[in-house]
Design a protein around this motif. Structure first.
Motif, PDB file in Angstrom:
ATOM      1  N   SER A 334       1.945  14.814   6.381  1.00 28.45           N
ATOM      2  CA  SER A 334       3.015  13.990   5.814  1.00 28.45           C
ATOM      3  C   SER A 334       3.189  12.699   6.608  1.00 28.45           C
ATOM      4  O   SER A 334       3.296  11.606   6.027  1.00 28.45           O
ATOM      5  CB  SER A 334       4.325  14.779   5.797  1.00 28.45           C
ATOM      6  N   ASP A 335       3.194  12.819   7.936  1.00 25.45           N
ATOM      7  CA  ASP A 335       3.321  11.626   8.779  1.00 25.45           C
ATOM      8  C   ASP A 335       2.125  10.696   8.594  1.00 25.45           C
ATOM      9  O   ASP A 335       2.272   9.462   8.562  1.00 25.45           O
ATOM     10  CB  ASP A 335       3.447  12.031  10.252  1.00 25.45           C
ATOM     11  N   ALA A 336       0.925  11.283   8.474  1.00 27.62           N
ATOM     12  CA  ALA A 336      -0.282  10.470   8.298  1.00 27.62           C
ATOM     13  C   ALA A 336      -0.254   9.735   6.958  1.00 27.62           C
ATOM     14  O   ALA A 336      -0.650   8.564   6.862  1.00 27.62           O
ATOM     15  CB  ALA A 336      -1.526  11.352   8.399  1.00 27.62           C
ATOM     16  N   LYS A 389     -14.589   9.735   9.221  1.00 31.92           N
ATOM     17  CA  LYS A 389     -14.593   8.378   8.676  1.00 31.92           C
ATOM     18  C   LYS A 389     -15.668   7.528   9.362  1.00 31.92           C
ATOM     19  O   LYS A 389     -15.794   7.534  10.591  1.00 31.92           O
ATOM     20  CB  LYS A 389     -13.215   7.742   8.886  1.00 31.92           C
ATOM     21  N   GLY A 390     -16.474   6.823   8.552  1.00 33.44           N
ATOM     22  CA  GLY A 390     -17.512   5.950   9.085  1.00 33.44           C
ATOM     23  C   GLY A 390     -18.854   6.618   9.279  1.00 33.44           C
ATOM     24  O   GLY A 390     -19.837   5.953   9.616  1.00 33.44           O
ATOM     25  N   SER A 391     -18.943   7.929   9.075  1.00 34.17           N
ATOM     26  CA  SER A 391     -20.195   8.654   9.284  1.00 34.17           C
ATOM     27  C   SER A 391     -21.048   8.642   8.013  1.00 34.17           C
ATOM     28  O   SER A 391     -20.587   8.264   6.925  1.00 34.17           O
ATOM     29  CB  SER A 391     -19.904  10.097   9.678  1.00 34.17           C
ATOM     30  N   ILE A 392     -22.303   9.082   8.164  1.00 36.41           N
ATOM     31  CA  ILE A 392     -23.185   9.204   7.002  1.00 36.41           C
ATOM     32  C   ILE A 392     -22.611  10.214   6.016  1.00 36.41           C
ATOM     33  O   ILE A 392     -22.650  10.027   4.795  1.00 36.41           O
ATOM     34  CB  ILE A 392     -24.599   9.633   7.458  1.00 36.41           C
ATOM     35  N   GLU A 393     -22.037  11.312   6.580  1.00 36.70           N
ATOM     36  CA  GLU A 393     -21.428  12.334   5.719  1.00 36.70           C
ATOM     37  C   GLU A 393     -20.263  11.744   4.916  1.00 36.70           C
ATOM     38  O   GLU A 393     -20.043  12.107   3.755  1.00 36.70           O
ATOM     39  CB  GLU A 393     -20.937  13.518   6.555  1.00 36.70           C
ATOM     40  N   ALA A 394     -19.515  10.802   5.541  1.00 38.65           N
ATOM     41  CA  ALA A 394     -18.397  10.171   4.844  1.00 38.65           C
ATOM     42  C   ALA A 394     -18.891   9.323   3.679  1.00 38.65           C
ATOM     43  O   ALA A 394     -18.291   9.324   2.589  1.00 38.65           O
ATOM     44  CB  ALA A 394     -17.577   9.325   5.809  1.00 38.65           C
ATOM     45  N   GLU A 395     -19.977   8.577   3.876  1.00 40.17           N
ATOM     46  CA  GLU A 395     -20.540   7.770   2.794  1.00 40.17           C
ATOM     47  C   GLU A 395     -20.986   8.660   1.639  1.00 40.17           C
ATOM     48  O   GLU A 395     -20.783   8.335   0.464  1.00 40.17           O
ATOM     49  CB  GLU A 395     -21.725   6.949   3.319  1.00 40.17           C
ATOM     50  N   ARG A 396     -21.575   9.792   1.985  1.00 42.90           N
ATOM     51  CA  ARG A 396     -22.004  10.734   0.951  1.00 42.90           C
ATOM     52  C   ARG A 396     -20.786  11.294   0.205  1.00 42.90           C
ATOM     53  O   ARG A 396     -20.803  11.455  -1.018  1.00 42.90           O
ATOM     54  CB  ARG A 396     -22.805  11.864   1.594  1.00 42.90           C
ATOM     55  N   TYR A 397     -19.723  11.580   0.941  1.00 43.21           N
ATOM     56  CA  TYR A 397     -18.482  12.096   0.347  1.00 43.21           C
ATOM     57  C   TYR A 397     -17.869  11.083  -0.626  1.00 43.21           C
ATOM     58  O   TYR A 397     -17.400  11.437  -1.712  1.00 43.21           O
ATOM     59  CB  TYR A 397     -17.492  12.426   1.466  1.00 43.21           C
ATOM     60  N   LEU A 418      -9.629   9.879   3.692  1.00 42.57           N
ATOM     61  CA  LEU A 418     -10.324   9.803   4.985  1.00 42.57           C
ATOM     62  C   LEU A 418      -9.458   9.082   6.018  1.00 42.57           C
ATOM     63  O   LEU A 418      -9.470   9.437   7.199  1.00 42.57           O
ATOM     64  CB  LEU A 418     -11.669   9.097   4.825  1.00 42.57           C
ATOM     65  N   ASP A 419      -8.700   8.080   5.578  1.00 46.48           N
ATOM     66  CA  ASP A 419      -7.764   7.406   6.489  1.00 46.48           C
ATOM     67  C   ASP A 419      -6.670   8.376   6.942  1.00 46.48           C
ATOM     68  O   ASP A 419      -6.296   8.415   8.121  1.00 46.48           O
ATOM     69  CB  ASP A 419      -7.115   6.199   5.800  1.00 46.48           C
ATOM     70  N   VAL A 420      -6.153   9.159   6.004  1.00 46.53           N
ATOM     71  CA  VAL A 420      -5.142  10.164   6.342  1.00 46.53           C
ATOM     72  C   VAL A 420      -5.726  11.186   7.309  1.00 46.53           C
ATOM     73  O   VAL A 420      -5.098  11.570   8.301  1.00 46.53           O
ATOM     74  CB  VAL A 420      -4.619  10.860   5.062  1.00 46.53           C
ATOM     75  N   ILE A 423      -6.009   9.921  10.994  1.00 40.26           N
ATOM     76  CA  ILE A 423      -4.736   9.934  11.728  1.00 40.26           C
ATOM     77  C   ILE A 423      -4.325  11.370  12.045  1.00 40.26           C
ATOM     78  O   ILE A 423      -3.868  11.683  13.151  1.00 40.26           O
ATOM     79  CB  ILE A 423      -3.645   9.228  10.897  1.00 40.26           C
ATOM     80  N   TYR A 424      -4.511  12.267  11.086  1.00 41.48           N
ATOM     81  CA  TYR A 424      -4.200  13.688  11.277  1.00 41.48           C
ATOM     82  C   TYR A 424      -5.019  14.277  12.431  1.00 41.48           C
ATOM     83  O   TYR A 424      -4.483  14.966  13.304  1.00 41.48           O
ATOM     84  CB  TYR A 424      -4.462  14.425   9.965  1.00 41.48           C
TER      85      TYR A 424
END
Length: 732
Positions: A334-336, A389-397, A418-420, A423-424
């Motif tokens: 919630s905070d994130a 965030k920023g990884s190859i796996e993230a781009e695939r996601y 991914l931004d949330v 922070i989490y």
């Protein structure tokens, strides 16, 4: 005045299995009518020892001068936790739950004396090698709030006197305690697994009790994978336990070495249910003494602790099996969300770029449902696949197609999540926690290491049996392949035995990556299927209601895995389930608490057989903390608290479906089966997970099932309309 207690391993084991009565904390005496222990007092130290105790026996010394159990907020819980830490030191198969927040420095350890959600934050302190006595434990101090372990100096003079009195306690005549003096003190509680299955021998199960499909599964050779599929109450866990014990005995009789694992998603299920079932079939626990056969029963966390020593490094995995961990996760998420949604770049692009589903959930009135969807996304995809965030796996996601049952998200939505998540994750690190999925990722990296490759043949397993496979996500399932010995199985087919019912999963963790009936996430090879259809835990009327509810599930394309409920009850007929509607939540809970309390006082087996199961997380927290229910119930707020059921006595059990999975009750009250939570406007996937929660909760009932709803929450869920129409559910 008694200044210390001394218990040997036999006494600790007995006490840990027993219901500790308040009278025990008054005088530390037990009326042991079965003559299992020797008790007596030497000076100011009281001893509980096995009849054959020796000076070499590891002992627990409990300093009562510092740890005043009688004055403690919950002395019985403190005592039970002290027993657990002592057993951990003497038996490496025991695990201290992560929720107790164990902290180590050398031989010293501290834990929370009560739950993380307690109004107090007392911590207990131990030395697990006092004065060089390996295996023995000195429980020496308590503090309100965390302290450095070296801030408390143990009373070594008291420990010395306790040790010096041990010989006299061993040779002394046993003290005779009358029922009036001891007021019994403790009551030996039968393990939950034995209560569920009954004290039936392995031979009797194989000859007369097991069904034909169960026997087919039990007889499956250790040459390849087998899936055991069945609705709630069809005996999946029992079949797992029978197969484990039979394989151990067969290997022992053939003088064949065997390393076997039974892996569950809950340590309490392993300790209280599966080990209880093994005890029921083999009361002497002969399998524990086999020379060349080894059986591991526990969780992946327990295995990771052995291999990676998280506890010794002071790392704290955040368990999401309980209310404490889930509530902390909700707060952090919630905070994130608040941090991300107020960023200028988000504010400028949200209207034109956010998908319709996410945009709707970002409305403040839908915040609870948004957090639930994000928790599910983290558990089933982002954390499960270790996406950063920023990884190859993230781009695939961001770019990949999503499975049909997944939350509908476009690329902008996924970037937002991914931004949330970033922070989490940072906040978890700040609070010195790591997620369970991060721990599993570390385990998988270790299992791919050169070190494990060298140890695998010695420490790996010849066969693995997995119960409640529907609770394991893709990342966890990937661990199983590497846990086998290099020589296990034949031609790449590994003996992995999986028991599951996908409809009992209350998140999508068990669905992602399960679109193939081969369950290829395990890399175990093509699997055979055994399906159980005979229901032994519910009346025909409850089974008929479950079948009706099953028709409310949204269809999923899982190649036959999401099939129609096929359970056929083997029990005698009983009452039809009923639905009662109240004007307000307060009227509902007043009625249910009163009714459940009356049943707990009158039903055979007491409160242990009566459960009030809430489907709404927020209301569950309100009800369990309400003063009007104080003293009426035993709250079970995580799966690791199954052992608390032995304290139910004349109190009913208050819980949520996922925390009592694997258990059975004579009478179940399902509360807040409300349209406010089941409304399709929350999304078809959210509705499916709520139906799974309803299905899981209702299937806990053996003889009587009552559903309750409140008009304050928009009345009964509309998915019940069909059951009311076909007569499987009656208006109360």
């Amino acid at each position: 005045m008694i200044e210390a207690l001394v218990l040997d391993q036999s006494a600790i084991t007995l006490f840990s299995r027993s219901l500790i009565l308040d009278s025990f904390l008054d005088n530390f005496k037990i009326h042991d009518s079965s003559d299992r222990l020797k008790q007596g007092t030497q000076g100011t130290v009281r001893y509980f020892l096995a009849k054959n105790a020796s000076l070499e026996t590891p002992i627990l010394v409990l300093n009562l001068k510092q740890i005043d159990l009688k004055s403690a907020p919950d002395g019985r819980k403190w005592f039970q936790r002290i027993m657990r830490v002592a057993l951990k030191s003497m038996d490496k198969n025991i695990v201290i739950p992560a929720a107790w927040a164990p902290y180590h420095e050398g031989s010293r350890i501290s834990i929370y004396a009560e739950g993380l959600n307690s109004t107090t934050d007392y911590r207990l302190y131990f030395d697990t090698c006092p004065r060089g006595d390996d295996g023995s434990v000195f429980a020496f101090a308590v503090s309100e709030g965390p302290r450095r372990l070296d801030e408390h100096e143990p009373e070594w003079d008291l420990y010395r006197r306790a040790k010096e009195g041990l010989l006299e306690a061993i040779v002394a005549e046993p003290e005779v305690v009358t029922p009036e003096d001891g007021q019994f003190g403790i009551t030996l509680a039968e393990p939950i697994g034995a209560q569920i299955a009954g004290m039936i021998s392995l031979q009797d199960w194989l000859a007369r009790r097991a069904t034909v499909p169960q026997l087919k599964f039990i007889a499956s050779p250790l040459t390849g994978p087998v899936r055991l599929k069945g609705a709630a109450g069809t005996g999946k866990t029992q079949a797992i336990a029978i197969k484990a014990l039979k394989e151990m005995r067969d290997a022992n009789e053939a003088s064949r070495a065997l390393r076997l694992a039974v892996i569950t998603h809950s340590e309490a299920l392993a300790d209280e249910v599966i080990l209880g079932m093994l005890y029921a079939m083999d009361p002497a626990s002969e399998w524990e003494h086999f020379a060349a056969q080894h059986l591991f029963v526990g969780t992946l966390y327990k295995l990771a602790e052995r291999l990676l020593n998280y506890e010794g490094k002071g790392l704290k995995p955040l368990s999401l099996d309980g209310r404490e961990g889930r509530e902390l996760q909700r707060i952090l998420i919630s905070d994130a969300i608040d941090s991300v949604r107020t960023r200028p770049d988000i504010l400028l692009t949200i209207e034109e770029s956010a998908g319709a589903e996410l945009k709707r959930l970002l409305d403040p009135e839908n915040s609870d449902h948004l957090i639930s969807e994000i928790m599910n996304e983290f558990a089933s995809i982002i954390d499960a696949d270790n996406i950063q965030k920023g990884s190859i796996e993230a781009e695939r996601y961001l770019k990949s197609d999503r499975e049909g049952h997944s939350f509908s998200l476009n690329e902008w939505d996924r970037k937002f999540l991914l931004d949330v998540h970033e922070i989490y994750s940072d906040e978890l690190l700040e609070q010195d926690f790591m997620s369970m999925d991060q721990m599993i990722s570390d385990l998988n990296k270790y299992l791919a290491s050169h070190a494990w490759r060298r140890l695998r043949q010695e420490q790996g397993f010849d066969a693995i049996l997995v119960d409640e496979y529907h609770f394991f996500n893709r990342n966890e399932a990937a661990s199983f392949h590497h846990l086998f010995k290099a020589t296990a199985g034949i031609d790449g087919n590994l003996p992995l035995f999986m028991a599951y019912d996908l409809k009992q999963g209350t998140s999508d963790a068990g669905l992602v990556g399960r679109t193939s009936p081969q369950f290829m996430a395990t890399r175990a090879g093509h699997s055979d299927l055994v399906e159980l259809t005979e229901v032994f835990r519910s009346t025909p009327e409850i089974a008929a209601f479950l079948q009706s509810i099953d028709g409310s599930f949204p269809a999923l394309d899982l190649e036959g895995e999401w099939s129609t409920y096929a359970g056929k009850s083997q029990l005698e007929h009983g009452d039809r389930p009923t639905l009662k509607t109240f004007a307000t939540n307060q009227a509902l809970i007043d009625h249910v608490f009163r009714s459940a309390s009356e049943s707990a006082h009158s039903i055979d087996g007491g409160g242990r057989q009566v459960a009030v199961i809430c489907l709404n997380e927020r209301l569950f927290d309100v009800y369990r903390q309400a003063g009007r229910g104080k003293g009426l119930h035993v709250p079970v707020v995580s799966r690791e608290e199954m052992a608390e059921l032995k304290y139910a006595r004349r109190k009913f059990v208050l819980s949520m479906p996922e925390y009592v999975a694997g258990l059975q009750f004579e009478e179940v009250h399902l509360i807040n089966v409300d349209e406010a939570d089941f409304d399709i406007k929350h999304g078809v996937n959210a509705q499916r997970r709520m139906i799974s929660r309803l299905y899981l909760g209702a299937s806990r009932a053996r003889n009587k099932l009552y559903l309750h709803s409140a008009n304050e929450q928009r009345g009964p869920a509309k998915i019940l309309t069909g059951s009311l129409s076909n007569g499987t559910l009656m208006q109360g």
